[in-house]
Design an enzyme around this catalytic site. Structure first.
Site, PDB file in Angstrom:
ATOM      1  N   ALA A 232     -31.284  47.272   3.503  1.00  0.00           N
ATOM      2  CA  ALA A 232     -30.594  47.077   2.243  1.00  0.00           C
ATOM      3  C   ALA A 232     -30.063  45.652   2.278  1.00  0.00           C
ATOM      4  O   ALA A 232     -29.683  45.171   3.323  1.00  0.00           O
ATOM      5  CB  ALA A 232     -29.453  48.056   2.123  1.00  0.00           C
ATOM      6  N   CYS A 233     -30.039  44.982   1.147  1.00  0.00           N
ATOM      7  CA  CYS A 233     -29.867  43.549   1.240  1.00  0.00           C
ATOM      8  C   CYS A 233     -29.292  42.939  -0.024  1.00  0.00           C
ATOM      9  O   CYS A 233     -29.011  43.619  -0.992  1.00  0.00           O
ATOM     10  CB  CYS A 233     -31.210  42.878   1.489  1.00  0.00           C
ATOM     11  SG  CYS A 233     -32.244  43.762   2.623  1.00  0.00           S
TER      12      CYS A 233
END
Lengths: 506, 359
Positions: free
Chosen positions: B16-17
């Site tokens: 996730a970013c």
């Protein structure tokens, strides 16, 4: 000499205190198990005649009846069991082939039972199907590998011709069961349920009875080796055509509807004289190789102006993947693979129990093979034979099927208890019989509702499973083996299924 | 094969970013300081295990040559790769990628760039480059091509974006499209190649999400000769864009309707029959290209920058414009730090592509 009797399979246990002598069991049992003696005011049972269909148990108003599996057992023996002995006794009596109905009941490995599914945790939110759209719409038919788009007056238009498709609201169809093998009421039940839910039913090799015309727009008409009921109108009426080469319960052999079952109705539907045996040869006598199949596929396409998908059904056998590849190359729009657990109205037991391979392995092999050859898009793949729950549907789709056929599950919804005596024509549930006294027990309206409920229940469950995986459209499950893990399978099995073992990450 | 040094080549690493992109739609060059400031305003979205930048327009004097950025684990890998390149290309120029020492960075590979001309007679230069990149990445141990377009380059590694940006001297380049990524993988990884952006040809993709349809997409792409060797979700998106836009010649607007296809219920409500039929056909034919699961991505090539969300917008994405500039980012804060006074700010709807094109 003393002749061994047929081994008794069931004991009819009656609680005499509960029995109110209403005689419903006596009137209802097509196998004449129950009888009432007015002199002694006793209802008694001849358990040896009982097939274990549980109809009497279900209609008894006071729950006085319980059908139990046999008490009479031979000396314990790991090799010789009741069924082996029973069959030998039958054959010694008659010298014939032992017949049986329904699918394989041997403990051949159920791979579905050894596969588990994934669900999202943290990094990927699961989706709640009660709050978010969850799509099961499925198309059966050949797809081009790409489309050509042109822009005209700032509107985008597709210029690629799309072959005909069947549109399903759930990836489950009712499999081929002919009028003949099952009653017209059973056919109507499934046909109506398929129409109401938005999926398809299949005529089997029984022709299309006039009473079923209202459901023909959601019907797959079968062309099998006997060609029963096949004419131009039949082909035109159906939504798709299925050439039946083989069946999972009896790969390599034909079919036989005894003459005594060929009533006036069946005779007119199948287009054969009343009272004659309806014999489907083992092979199609105009198909002795793949090039002949191609001719039949295109003859049927010609006859229907290329407006209907034409598919081919085969039994899952050792060489299933190359055979399926040949079928796709021969022009089939869909391929049906019927596994070793597939059902039947009548088959020699020795064939049913010993020939073919499990559907899980067959689907994985066929899907992989078609992908390797770059022709997977050219045909849809329908898996059949032993789909018992929505979990099996999800697993079959993840292994590579576009949709599944169900037969036994649908009949169970109509009352079937898998007594495996469909071939006797004495089905108490009114399903596998043509006796009007029996068939009227199956109300097609109620039957349709029950079959519809089954489709609905399974579809809801499929949505829950998809949502758990973080997927909201069935096409993202199709062939998605990453979502599957094997439990207790050895390396070769995992390799053939194309899945990892539980405990392995991505 | 490469098990010891680069574990995440063998495992798919969900992450996730934070993503952010800036494009000047007139093609005017601007410095990397803006993107550096933007991504560094979202440090919270990463965990120091990967970040990267991509810039278009940075090699104007060598713009006709294919520029490969390659990371090597050792000298041997470099020798093997250079032999391979010599056999297959004319090498116009090669040099180490300029870097600055940043104490906190570890496991730094050898980083080189090559400007290559195709001297062989090939049917399609693009397909040839794809084949070469796949060959090197698959066959030459310890070598990894992480950028392979013209007049563009990817810079990435394991570290926070401030560290990686400083290391690669990002603020010193000038480009007309800049995209950056800050990574929060859910596995510990030590391989620089696993960071984003991911690229092939002049495509680059940064991605926040996890793809539940990975198994389907991957097998679908194999049909067309793309082999996912990196086991990252992002790789799949990159190849899908290349397949649909470059090979199948489908416009970005339509690609959005394939990757994040509208729901059947939405399609049924469309009044125009032709439009409805087109969307239906797209879903029918390109069903296996549907990307399912939460994602927001920014995809760029030499002429476009496109932001796209999954079909139910499970990951954030915000867009804004200011003059000729288009901004797409995970957070509005990452845009406002660069350009506090914006002309327009909006939340693109689920599945609706935000498209910036060179004018």
């Amino acid at each position: 000499m003393a002749i061994p009797k047929k081994l008794r399979e069931f004991d009819v246990v009656r609680d005499d205190e509960k029995c109110i002598r209403c005689e419903v069991c006596c009137r209802m049992c097509a196998n004449d198990v129950h009888s009432y003696d007015a002199e002694t005011d006793k209802v008694s049972a001849d358990s040896a005649k009982c097939v274990g269909c549980h109809f009497c148990e279900d209609v008894c108003p006071t729950e006085a009846l319980v059908i139990k599996r046999n008490k009479s057992q031979i000396k314990r023996n790991a090799n010789w069991k009741n069924d082996a002995l029973g069959n030998i006794i039958k054959q010694a009596n008659t010298g014939g082939v032992v017949l049986i109905g329904m699918g394989n009941d041997r403990p051949i490995r159920d791979y579905f039972g050894h596969i588990v599914l994934n669900a999202s945790q943290v990094t990927n939110p699961s989706i709640d199907p009660l709050r978010e759209p969850m799509e099961l719409k499925t198309f059966i038919g050949s797809k081009p590998d790409r489309i050509e788009l042109v822009e005209k007056k700032s509107k985008i238009k597709n210029t690629t011709e799309i072959p005909p498709q069947l549109e399903l609201e759930t990836p489950v169809l009712f499999t081929a069961m002919s009028f003949g093998s099952i009653s017209l009421n059973a056919c109507k039940s499934l046909a109506k349920a398929a129409c109401d839910f938005g999926t398809y039913w299949n005529t089997g090799e029984g022709g299309l009875h006039k009473d079923l015309y209202p459901y023909a727009h959601r019907c797959i008409v079968q062309v099998a080796s006997g060609r029963f009921g096949v004419d131009r109108e039949y082909l035109k009426k159906g939504a798709a055509i299925e050439i039946k080469i083989g069946q999972g319960a009896k790969p390599g052999i034909g079919g036989h509807l005894p003459g005594e079952k060929v009533s006036a109705e069946i005779s007119s539907t199948r287009m054969i004289p009343e009272g004659t045996d309806a014999l489907s040869p083992a092979p199609h006598h105009d198909i002795y190789s793949i090039e002949d199949l191609r001719q039949l596929i295109f003859a049927l396409k010609e006859a229907t102006d290329y407006k209907k998908p034409v598919g081919v059904k085969i039994a899952a056998v050792h060489n299933v993947a190359p055979i399926a590849s040949g079928i796709v190359r021969a022009g089939a729009d869909f391929v049906v693979i019927d596994g070793i657990r597939g059902g039947t109205g009548a088959a020699p037991q020795i064939i049913r129990d010993n020939v073919g391979i499990p559907i899980e392995l067959a689907v994985a092999a066929v899907d992989q093979r078609l992908r390797e050859e770059g022709i997977r898009h050219r045909a849809s793949l329908i898996a059949a034979g032993g789909i018992k729950s929505s979990g099996d549907v999800v697993k079959a789709v993840a292994l590579g099927a576009d949709a599944v056929y169900i037969g036994t599950a649908a009949l169970v919804a109509l009352g079937c208890h898998l007594c495996q005596r469909c071939y006797t024509g004495k089905c108490n549930w009114g399903i596998a019989t043509q006796d009007p006294y029996l068939t009227k027990r199956l109300n097609p309206e109620i039957g349709a509702k029950r079959a519809y409920n089954l489709l609905r229940g399974w579809s809801l469950e499929i949505k829950e499973m998809l949502g758990g995986m973080g997927i909201n459209a069935i096409e993202s499950l199709r062939g998605n083996k990453e979502q599957l893990r094997g439990v207790g399978l050895h390396e070769k099995e995992l390799e053939l299924l194309g899945i990892k073992h539980a405990g392995e990450a991505w | 094969m490469r098990k010891r040094l680069i574990p995440d080549i063998d495992y798919r690493v969900p992450s996730a970013c934070g993503v952010t992109g800036i494009m000047n739609q007139k093609g005017e060059l601007f410095s990397g300081e803006a993107i550096y400031a933007s991504i560094c305003n979202m440090l919270e979205r990463g965990n120091g295990l990967g970040s990267g930048f991509v810039a278009y327009g940075i090699y104007p004097e060598l713009k006709d040559y294919w520029c490969f950025h390659i990371m090597y684990e050792n000298e041997k890998a470099k020798e093997n790769t250079e032999d391979y390149l010599k056999r297959n290309f004319g090498i116009k120029h090669s040099e180490p990628i300029p870097t600055k020492k940043v104490k906190s960075l570890k496991f730094i590979p050898l980083l080189w760039r090559y400007f290559l001309g195709i001297e062989k007679n090939v049917e399609s230069a693009e397909d040839y480059i794809i084949k070469v990149v796949m060959d090197i990445n698959k066959e030459i141990e310890g070598a990894f091509v992480f950028s392979s377009g013209k007049n563009m380059g990817i810079f990435k590694g394991v570290g926070n974006p401030d560290e990686i940006g400083e290391f690669f001297r990002v603020p010193e380049y000038k480009g007309y499209i800049w995209v950056s990524h800050n990574r929060f993988p859910t596995n510990s990884v030590g391989w620089w190649g696993g960071a984003h952006p991911f690229g092939i040809l002049d495509w680059s993709v940064v991605h926040n999400g996890e793809i539940s349809s990975y198994g389907v997409n991957k097998r679908y792409l194999e049909n067309f000769g793309y082999f996912c060797t990196l086991s990252t979700d992002t790789e799949v998106i990159t190849y899908l864009f290349d397949l649909l836009v470059r090979r199948h010649k489908i416009a970005f607007e339509t690609v959005g309707n394939i990757l994040s296809a509208p729901f059947w219920s939405q399609i049924e409500r469309i009044e125009n029959k032709e439009e409805r039929e087109l969307l239906k056909t797209l879903r029918m034919v390109y069903g296996p290209a549907l990307v399912n699961g939460p994602f927001s991505v920014i995809v760029a090539n030499s002429s476009c920058m496109v932001g796209l969300n999954d079909r139910i917008k499970l990951r954030p994405l915000v867009a804004a414009t200011k003059g000729d500039f288009l901004y797409i980012s995970s957070e509005e804060a990452a845009i406002k730090i660069v350009s506090p006074q914006l002309d327009k700010v909006w939340m693109p709807r689920a599945g609706e592509p935000t498209i910036g094109k060179l004018m």
